[in-house]
Design a protein around this motif. Structure first.
Motif, PDB file in Angstrom:
ATOM      1  N   VAL A 107      -3.882  -4.411   2.311  1.00  0.00           N
ATOM      2  CA  VAL A 107      -2.897  -4.951   1.468  1.00  0.00           C
ATOM      3  C   VAL A 107      -1.884  -3.770   1.511  1.00  0.00           C
ATOM      4  O   VAL A 107      -2.134  -2.761   0.813  1.00  0.00           O
ATOM      5  N   ALA A 108      -0.670  -4.382   1.556  1.00  0.00           N
ATOM      6  CA  ALA A 108       0.404  -3.398   1.509  1.00  0.00           C
ATOM      7  C   ALA A 108       1.794  -4.175   0.593  1.00  0.00           C
ATOM      8  O   ALA A 108       1.668  -5.361   0.730  1.00  0.00           O
ATOM      9  N   TRP A 109       2.538  -3.553   0.114  1.00  0.00           N
ATOM     10  CA  TRP A 109       3.755  -3.881  -0.603  1.00  0.00           C
ATOM     11  C   TRP A 109       5.054  -3.279   0.180  1.00  0.00           C
ATOM     12  O   TRP A 109       5.104  -2.116   0.361  1.00  0.00           O
ATOM     13  N   CYS A 110       5.913  -4.388   0.452  1.00  0.00           N
ATOM     14  CA  CYS A 110       7.057  -4.058   1.104  1.00  0.00           C
ATOM     15  C   CYS A 110       8.298  -4.617   0.657  1.00  0.00           C
ATOM     16  O   CYS A 110       8.381  -5.629   0.026  1.00  0.00           O
ATOM     17  N   CYS A 111       9.425  -3.616   0.455  1.00  0.00           N
ATOM     18  CA  CYS A 111      10.788  -4.067  -0.107  1.00  0.00           C
ATOM     19  C   CYS A 111      11.251  -5.395   0.728  1.00  0.00           C
ATOM     20  O   CYS A 111      11.283  -5.274   1.880  1.00  0.00           O
ATOM     21  N   ASN A 112      11.518  -6.301  -0.171  1.00  0.00           N
ATOM     22  CA  ASN A 112      12.194  -7.475   0.496  1.00  0.00           C
ATOM     23  C   ASN A 112      13.320  -7.682   1.331  1.00  0.00           C
ATOM     24  O   ASN A 112      13.687  -8.016   2.265  1.00  0.00           O
ATOM     25  N   THR A 113      14.346  -6.354   0.715  1.00  0.00           N
ATOM     26  CA  THR A 113      15.377  -6.140   1.475  1.00  0.00           C
ATOM     27  C   THR A 113      15.145  -5.551   2.927  1.00  0.00           C
ATOM     28  O   THR A 113      15.753  -6.175   4.011  1.00  0.00           O
ATOM     29  N   HIS A 114      14.204  -4.599   2.935  1.00  0.00           N
ATOM     30  CA  HIS A 114      13.885  -4.178   4.294  1.00  0.00           C
ATOM     31  C   HIS A 114      13.161  -5.197   5.172  1.00  0.00           C
ATOM     32  O   HIS A 114      13.512  -5.223   6.389  1.00  0.00           O
ATOM     33  N   LEU A 115      12.474  -5.943   4.573  1.00  0.00           N
ATOM     34  CA  LEU A 115      11.809  -6.841   5.377  1.00  0.00           C
ATOM     35  C   LEU A 115      12.816  -7.918   6.020  1.00  0.00           C
ATOM     36  O   LEU A 115      12.697  -8.401   7.362  1.00  0.00           O
ATOM     37  N   ASN A 116      13.996  -7.958   5.298  1.00  0.00           N
ATOM     38  CA  ASN A 116      14.819  -8.907   6.095  1.00  0.00           C
ATOM     39  C   ASN A 116      15.860  -8.312   6.540  1.00  0.00           C
ATOM     40  O   ASN A 116      16.342  -8.976   7.662  1.00  0.00           O
ATOM     41  N   ASP A 117      16.236  -7.208   6.497  1.00  0.00           N
ATOM     42  CA  ASP A 117      17.138  -6.394   7.409  1.00  0.00           C
ATOM     43  C   ASP A 117      16.935  -5.028   7.159  1.00  0.00           C
ATOM     44  O   ASP A 117      17.519  -4.368   6.154  1.00  0.00           O
ATOM     45  N   THR A 118      16.294  -4.205   7.998  1.00  0.00           N
ATOM     46  CA  THR A 118      15.944  -2.771   7.948  1.00  0.00           C
ATOM     47  C   THR A 118      17.164  -1.908   7.960  1.00  0.00           C
ATOM     48  O   THR A 118      17.166  -0.706   7.458  1.00  0.00           O
ATOM     49  N   ARG A 119      18.198  -2.461   8.273  1.00  0.00           N
ATOM     50  CA  ARG A 119      19.575  -1.736   8.196  1.00  0.00           C
ATOM     51  C   ARG A 119      20.187  -1.488   6.800  1.00  0.00           C
ATOM     52  O   ARG A 119      20.557  -0.608   6.619  1.00  0.00           O
ATOM     53  N   LYS A 120      19.613  -2.350   6.052  1.00  0.00           N
ATOM     54  CA  LYS A 120      20.089  -2.420   4.702  1.00  0.00           C
ATOM     55  C   LYS A 120      19.260  -1.864   3.845  1.00  0.00           C
ATOM     56  O   LYS A 120      19.705  -1.338   2.684  1.00  0.00           O
ATOM     57  N   PRO A 122      16.013   1.520   4.045  1.00  0.00           N
ATOM     58  CA  PRO A 122      15.246   2.095   4.885  1.00  0.00           C
ATOM     59  C   PRO A 122      13.873   2.313   4.277  1.00  0.00           C
ATOM     60  O   PRO A 122      13.016   2.923   4.738  1.00  0.00           O
ATOM     61  N   MET A 123      13.658   1.861   3.068  1.00  0.00           N
ATOM     62  CA  MET A 123      12.280   2.021   2.284  1.00  0.00           C
ATOM     63  C   MET A 123      11.022   1.393   3.020  1.00  0.00           C
ATOM     64  O   MET A 123      11.148   0.192   3.464  1.00  0.00           O
ATOM     65  N   LEU A 124       9.997   2.011   3.487  1.00  0.00           N
ATOM     66  CA  LEU A 124       8.967   1.560   4.200  1.00  0.00           C
ATOM     67  C   LEU A 124       7.924   1.046   3.370  1.00  0.00           C
ATOM     68  O   LEU A 124       8.038   1.332   1.795  1.00  0.00           O
ATOM     69  N   PHE A 125       6.628   0.495   3.577  1.00  0.00           N
ATOM     70  CA  PHE A 125       5.739  -0.147   2.706  1.00  0.00           C
ATOM     71  C   PHE A 125       4.858   1.047   2.131  1.00  0.00           C
ATOM     72  O   PHE A 125       4.947   2.236   2.528  1.00  0.00           O
ATOM     73  N   LEU A 126       4.417   0.321   1.155  1.00  0.00           N
ATOM     74  CA  LEU A 126       3.194   1.243   0.463  1.00  0.00           C
ATOM     75  C   LEU A 126       1.900   0.475   0.297  1.00  0.00           C
ATOM     76  O   LEU A 126       1.886  -0.718   0.160  1.00  0.00           O
ATOM     77  N   ARG A 127       0.799   1.476   0.451  1.00  0.00           N
ATOM     78  CA  ARG A 127      -0.538   0.612   0.540  1.00  0.00           C
ATOM     79  C   ARG A 127      -0.956   0.209  -0.808  1.00  0.00           C
ATOM     80  O   ARG A 127      -0.525   0.972  -1.894  1.00  0.00           O
ATOM     81  N   ASP A 128      -1.546  -0.736  -1.069  1.00  0.00           N
ATOM     82  CA  ASP A 128      -1.908  -1.381  -2.268  1.00  0.00           C
ATOM     83  C   ASP A 128      -2.959  -0.381  -3.146  1.00  0.00           C
ATOM     84  O   ASP A 128      -2.668  -0.022  -4.037  1.00  0.00           O
ATOM     85  N   ASP A 129      -3.916   0.189  -2.329  1.00  0.00           N
ATOM     86  CA  ASP A 129      -4.962   1.067  -2.548  1.00  0.00           C
ATOM     87  C   ASP A 129      -4.200   2.348  -3.248  1.00  0.00           C
ATOM     88  O   ASP A 129      -4.779   3.019  -4.133  1.00  0.00           O
ATOM     89  N   ASP A 130      -3.408   2.860  -2.709  1.00  0.00           N
ATOM     90  CA  ASP A 130      -2.652   4.066  -2.856  1.00  0.00           C
ATOM     91  C   ASP A 130      -1.885   3.790  -4.496  1.00  0.00           C
ATOM     92  O   ASP A 130      -1.688   4.751  -5.151  1.00  0.00           O
ATOM     93  N   LEU A 131      -1.203   2.622  -4.483  1.00  0.00           N
ATOM     94  CA  LEU A 131      -0.607   2.543  -5.890  1.00  0.00           C
ATOM     95  C   LEU A 131      -1.600   2.414  -7.021  1.00  0.00           C
ATOM     96  O   LEU A 131      -1.616   3.117  -8.083  1.00  0.00           O
ATOM     97  N   LYS A 132      -2.561   1.638  -6.787  1.00  0.00           N
ATOM     98  CA  LYS A 132      -3.981   1.935  -7.707  1.00  0.00           C
ATOM     99  C   LYS A 132      -4.486   3.200  -8.053  1.00  0.00           C
ATOM    100  O   LYS A 132      -4.765   3.465  -9.174  1.00  0.00           O
ATOM    101  N   ILE A 133      -4.790   3.830  -6.883  1.00  0.00           N
ATOM    102  CA  ILE A 133      -5.129   5.098  -7.246  1.00  0.00           C
ATOM    103  C   ILE A 133      -4.188   6.054  -7.944  1.00  0.00           C
ATOM    104  O   ILE A 133      -4.392   6.773  -8.737  1.00  0.00           O
ATOM    105  N   ALA A 134      -2.803   5.810  -7.752  1.00  0.00           N
ATOM    106  CA  ALA A 134      -1.693   6.761  -8.309  1.00  0.00           C
ATOM    107  C   ALA A 134      -1.737   6.258  -9.810  1.00  0.00           C
ATOM    108  O   ALA A 134      -1.478   7.025 -10.888  1.00  0.00           O
TER     109      ALA A 134
END
Length: 285
Positions: A107-120, A122-134
């Motif tokens: 499972v990953a979490w992705c910025c909606n803007t990045h998904l629609n247009d990577t030029r707008k 640059p933020m890449l995805f984060l893993r769900d388990d990494d957020l939970k550990i943090a």
């Protein structure tokens, strides 16, 4: 818990028999199985009918825009992180997705803007388990150092807030704890054979109804509290947990929903957990 502006009780009206108990003492939502009874002006109103109707119309409009039908799977399928991960680059929220790698799916979490247009964005995805550990790491740090971090913060907030609402909420929180202890005692008594199933169900249902009333009262008070007063309450609740809690071995979703307002993503390597009490704790991914 229901939102104040989605519960008719706060308008002074009441609908009886929203739920019912079957022959096996299981509780169900009454979706037409039994008659319901409406009583207007049952008690003093907190919210006007105009505000209540306006909010209901707004909720209905947003559901229509998103293609969500009441009771549908789409409406029910919501996660603790949904709408709470904010991109530090563009300010948009993150969306939950399933990614596939050579090691399997995750499972990953992705910025909606990045998904629609990577030029707008640059933020890449984060893993769900990494957020939970943090998040688990943040709570463990607070449990370990609450005397240095949370106690001074609570004291500083209290010096700037004398709202009597806090006293009432603290009293209701203690009543909720006592209610939980009473239900646990009932469970032990039934397990040991001191009371039968019928009495256990009757007493437990009464305690659950009482607990719901306490929570509803807390919701009402919170809705009328000023920002500073609300922060004091949230800070004290976090401190209370840290003082009594033991170090966590795994992520706890209920604790995330209780304490965190949202997650601010600075980069793929660093996020900030913005707590309801007003503090932000940065953690490395």
């Amino acid at each position: 818990m229901r939102c104040i502006l989605a519960n008719e009780k706060y308008t002074g009206d009441v609908i009886f028999q929203k739920t019912y108990t079957d022959d096996s003492f299981n509780r169900h939502i009454n979706d037409g199985f039994l008659d319901q009874y409406f009583m207007p002006n049952h008690h003093e109103a907190i919210v006007s009918h105009e505000d209540f109707d306006a909010v209901a119309a707004l909720i209905s409009q947003r559901a229509t825009e998103k293609g969500i039908k009441r009771g549908s799977k789409k409406c029910q399928q919501r996660y603790a992180f949904s709408g709470k991960i904010i991109c530090g680059e563009c300010g948009n929220t993150f969306r939950r997705r399933i990614h596939t790698s050579k090691y399997g799916k995750y499972v990953a979490w992705c910025c909606n803007t990045h998904l629609n247009d990577t030029r707008k964005c640059p933020m890449l995805f984060l893993r769900d388990d990494d957020l939970k550990i943090a998040f688990t790491t943040v709570l463990n740090k607070l449990i370990y150092s609450h005397k240095l971090v949370l106690k001074p913060y609570v004291a500083a907030l209290k010096n700037n807030s004398g709202d009597e609402s806090l006293v009432r909420i603290q009293h209701l929180e203690r009543l909720l704890e006592q209610n939980t202890e009473q239900r646990e005692t009932l469970t032990k008594l039934m397990a040991q054979g001191y009371i039968d199933q019928v009495l256990y169900n009757s007493e437990t249902n009464a305690l659950l109804a009482q607990a719901n009333n306490y929570r509803a009262d807390i919701d009402v008070i919170n809705a009328t509290m000023t920002g500073d007063s609300s922060k004091v309450f949230e800070a004290e609740r976090l401190l209370h947990f840290a003082e009594r809690g033991s170090l966590l071995d795994e992520y706890n979703e209920e604790l995330f929903e209780r304490f965190v307002d949202h997650i601010h993503v600075y980069s793929r390597q660093e996020v900030g957990f913005v707590m309801k009490c007003g503090l932000t704790f940065k953690e490395m991914i």
